[in-house]
Write an enzyme that holds these catalytic residues in place. Structure first.
Site, PDB file in Angstrom:
ATOM      1  N   ARG A 189       0.848  -1.181   0.000  1.00  0.00           N
ATOM      2  CA  ARG A 189       0.000   0.000   0.000  1.00  0.00           C
ATOM      3  C   ARG A 189       0.889   1.238   0.000  1.00  0.00           C
ATOM      4  O   ARG A 189       2.051   1.190   0.420  1.00  0.00           O
ATOM      5  CB  ARG A 189      -0.905   0.014   1.229  1.00  0.00           C
ATOM      6  CG  ARG A 189      -1.880  -1.155   1.316  1.00  0.00           C
ATOM      7  CD  ARG A 189      -2.733  -1.040   2.569  1.00  0.00           C
ATOM      8  NE  ARG A 189      -3.724  -2.108   2.686  1.00  0.00           N
ATOM      9  CZ  ARG A 189      -3.525  -3.249   3.340  1.00  0.00           C
ATOM     10  NH1 ARG A 189      -2.360  -3.460   3.949  1.00  0.00           N
ATOM     11  NH2 ARG A 189      -4.471  -4.168   3.398  1.00  0.00           N
TER      12      ARG A 189
ATOM     13  N   LYS B 145      -2.737  -2.323   7.756  1.00  0.00           N
ATOM     14  CA  LYS B 145      -3.965  -1.811   8.341  1.00  0.00           C
ATOM     15  C   LYS B 145      -4.292  -2.540   9.635  1.00  0.00           C
ATOM     16  O   LYS B 145      -4.117  -3.748   9.741  1.00  0.00           O
ATOM     17  CB  LYS B 145      -5.131  -1.979   7.360  1.00  0.00           C
ATOM     18  CG  LYS B 145      -5.139  -0.967   6.214  1.00  0.00           C
ATOM     19  CD  LYS B 145      -6.407  -1.102   5.404  1.00  0.00           C
ATOM     20  CE  LYS B 145      -6.506  -0.029   4.343  1.00  0.00           C
ATOM     21  NZ  LYS B 145      -7.750  -0.152   3.542  1.00  0.00           N
TER      22      LYS B 145
ATOM     23  N   HIS C 215      -2.261   2.547  -5.832  1.00  0.00           N
ATOM     24  CA  HIS C 215      -3.187   1.437  -5.646  1.00  0.00           C
ATOM     25  C   HIS C 215      -3.396   0.665  -6.945  1.00  0.00           C
ATOM     26  O   HIS C 215      -3.623  -0.551  -6.920  1.00  0.00           O
ATOM     27  CB  HIS C 215      -4.519   1.943  -5.102  1.00  0.00           C
ATOM     28  CG  HIS C 215      -5.156   0.998  -4.133  1.00  0.00           C
ATOM     29  ND1 HIS C 215      -4.561   0.648  -2.938  1.00  0.00           N
ATOM     30  CD2 HIS C 215      -6.316   0.299  -4.177  1.00  0.00           C
ATOM     31  CE1 HIS C 215      -5.331  -0.213  -2.290  1.00  0.00           C
ATOM     32  NE2 HIS C 215      -6.399  -0.437  -3.024  1.00  0.00           N
TER      33      HIS C 215
ATOM     34  N   ARG D 105      -0.691  -1.749  -7.106  1.00  0.00           N
ATOM     35  CA  ARG D 105      -0.978  -2.854  -6.179  1.00  0.00           C
ATOM     36  C   ARG D 105      -1.957  -3.830  -6.831  1.00  0.00           C
ATOM     37  O   ARG D 105      -1.807  -5.044  -6.713  1.00  0.00           O
ATOM     38  CB  ARG D 105      -1.541  -2.273  -4.882  1.00  0.00           C
ATOM     39  CG  ARG D 105      -1.966  -3.290  -3.823  1.00  0.00           C
ATOM     40  CD  ARG D 105      -2.286  -2.543  -2.537  1.00  0.00           C
ATOM     41  NE  ARG D 105      -3.159  -3.265  -1.634  1.00  0.00           N
ATOM     42  CZ  ARG D 105      -2.741  -4.135  -0.715  1.00  0.00           C
ATOM     43  NH1 ARG D 105      -1.447  -4.401  -0.593  1.00  0.00           N
ATOM     44  NH2 ARG D 105      -3.598  -4.742   0.084  1.00  0.00           N
TER      45      ARG D 105
ATOM     46  N   HIS E 247      -4.769  -8.837   3.455  1.00  0.00           N
ATOM     47  CA  HIS E 247      -6.218  -8.727   3.587  1.00  0.00           C
ATOM     48  C   HIS E 247      -6.691  -9.571   4.768  1.00  0.00           C
ATOM     49  O   HIS E 247      -6.366 -10.753   4.856  1.00  0.00           O
ATOM     50  CB  HIS E 247      -6.918  -9.226   2.318  1.00  0.00           C
ATOM     51  CG  HIS E 247      -6.768  -8.304   1.157  1.00  0.00           C
ATOM     52  ND1 HIS E 247      -6.946  -8.703  -0.153  1.00  0.00           N
ATOM     53  CD2 HIS E 247      -6.456  -6.983   1.103  1.00  0.00           C
ATOM     54  CE1 HIS E 247      -6.753  -7.673  -0.955  1.00  0.00           C
ATOM     55  NE2 HIS E 247      -6.453  -6.615  -0.220  1.00  0.00           N
TER      56      HIS E 247
ATOM     57  N   TYR F 131     -10.142  -9.847  -7.190  1.00  0.00           N
ATOM     58  CA  TYR F 131      -9.161  -9.936  -8.264  1.00  0.00           C
ATOM     59  C   TYR F 131      -9.411 -11.125  -9.196  1.00  0.00           C
ATOM     60  O   TYR F 131      -8.810 -11.208 -10.258  1.00  0.00           O
ATOM     61  CB  TYR F 131      -7.746 -10.055  -7.678  1.00  0.00           C
ATOM     62  CG  TYR F 131      -7.312  -8.802  -6.969  1.00  0.00           C
ATOM     63  CD1 TYR F 131      -6.907  -7.689  -7.673  1.00  0.00           C
ATOM     64  CD2 TYR F 131      -7.333  -8.727  -5.581  1.00  0.00           C
ATOM     65  CE1 TYR F 131      -6.524  -6.529  -7.019  1.00  0.00           C
ATOM     66  CE2 TYR F 131      -6.954  -7.574  -4.920  1.00  0.00           C
ATOM     67  CZ  TYR F 131      -6.545  -6.480  -5.644  1.00  0.00           C
ATOM     68  OH  TYR F 131      -6.182  -5.330  -5.006  1.00  0.00           O
TER      69      TYR F 131
END
Length: 312
Positions: A144, A168, A233, A236, A259, A268
């Site tokens: 990120r 995150k 992004h 990414r 994630h 994806y």
């Protein structure tokens, strides 16, 4: 009992969930917008919340869904705190949101950016070498933007091709670094300003996400790509997309991207549609070139349904 306010809620998110600064800022904006629309945020009832649908009718469905999600969590916090016994969030509007598909870059487009960055870095000019390192790390490791610009020297071990990333929610993960990215990063580490702990320093801190965004768009323009099509992004997304196209396992990709929920990673899988069509055409009995043609009597030979002679 004093009503817990927005600051109390954000403090809980930070302490118990390890929410990142950007996440906390987004929650604050949503709650402050709700407070402007409601007479009393903490004591609002279902009818009050139902009125938000009209007050926020100009919002995009995704923005409305995000605000409603924030409010549900806020009222859950009020219940857990003992301030409320009822949950008024049932009155919130329920927008139907289709998860947007990520913007994509083809391998050829990424190659054009890489070639341009390599040609510019051949001069060993520090800013050009930095640009190459940033690009290689984004596309080669799927970081990120915040994770990349805030890298510190202690997260980049010299004896192992892995990065120690805190993503995150304070979640930590190990991210492999490609040979190309490692080489570009080594070149930059020799040229970077000393006296700072950041890999990509700017004054007394690190370069900002906005600056990274600007640098990438500038490179995209020089590579002949539409600058508006490129962002950290998007690279990414390209990392994830091209790994899947190469046969990467979805669970492995989930770990690499950091994630928490594999449902986030599954977005994806749409990008591999061309490969799936090719697979069906190549392997399915009815695919082109796999049907048996007419026999000598002009009749098309039927392919058996099952090898054991039994019907399914």
């Amino acid at each position: 009992m004093r009503a817990p306010d927005i600051d109390d809620f954000l403090a809980m998110l930070s302490a118990e969930r390890g929410a990142a600064a950007n996440t906390l800022a987004a929650y604050r904006r949503d709650l402050e917008a709700a407070a402007e629309a409601l007479a009393d945020l903490a004591d609002a009832n279902e009818r009050d919340l139902a009125g938000l649908g009209e007050a926020w009718c100009v919002l995009a469905p995704s923005s409305l869904a995000r605000r409603c999600s924030t409010l549900r969590q806020y009222y859950g916090f009020l219940i857990d705190s003992g301030y409320r016994r009822d949950d008024p969030s049932g009155g919130l509007p329920r927008p139907r949101v289709r998860r947007p598909l990520p913007r994509l870059l083809s391998r050829e487009q990424v190659d054009r950016m890489l070639v341009t960055a390599e040609e510019e870095a051949a001069s060993d000019e520090p800013q050009a070498v930095r640009m190459l390192a940033l690009l290689e790390m984004l596309y080669g490791s799927g970081l990120r933007a915040t994770e990349l610009v805030s890298l510190t020297l202690d997260t980049v071990p010299r004896d192992a091709p892995l990065l120690h990333i805190t993503g995150k929610g304070g979640q930590q993960r190990m991210v492999p670094v490609s040979t190309r990215a490692r080489h570009a990063l080594s070149r930059w580490l020799e040229l970077r300003p000393k006296g700072t702990r950041y890999v990509f320093p700017s004054r007394d801190r690190h370069i900002s996400r906005v600056r990274l965004f600007q640098l990438l768009r500038g490179l995209a323009g020089r590579a002949g790509l539409p600058p508006e099509a490129v962002s950290p992004h998007v690279l990414r997304h390209a990392f994830a997309t091209h790994l899947l196209e190469g046969g990467a396992d979805l669970r492995v990709l989930q770990t690499l991207l950091g994630h928490a929920d594999i449902a986030t990673t599954q977005i994806y899988t749409h990008v591999d549609s061309a490969r799936l069509v090719e697979l069906v055409n190549a392997r399915h009995p009815l695919g082109p070139g796999r049907m048996r043609g007419p026999d000598r009597d002009g009749q098309t030979a039927a392919r058996p349904l099952a090898t054991d002679g039994k019907a399914d």
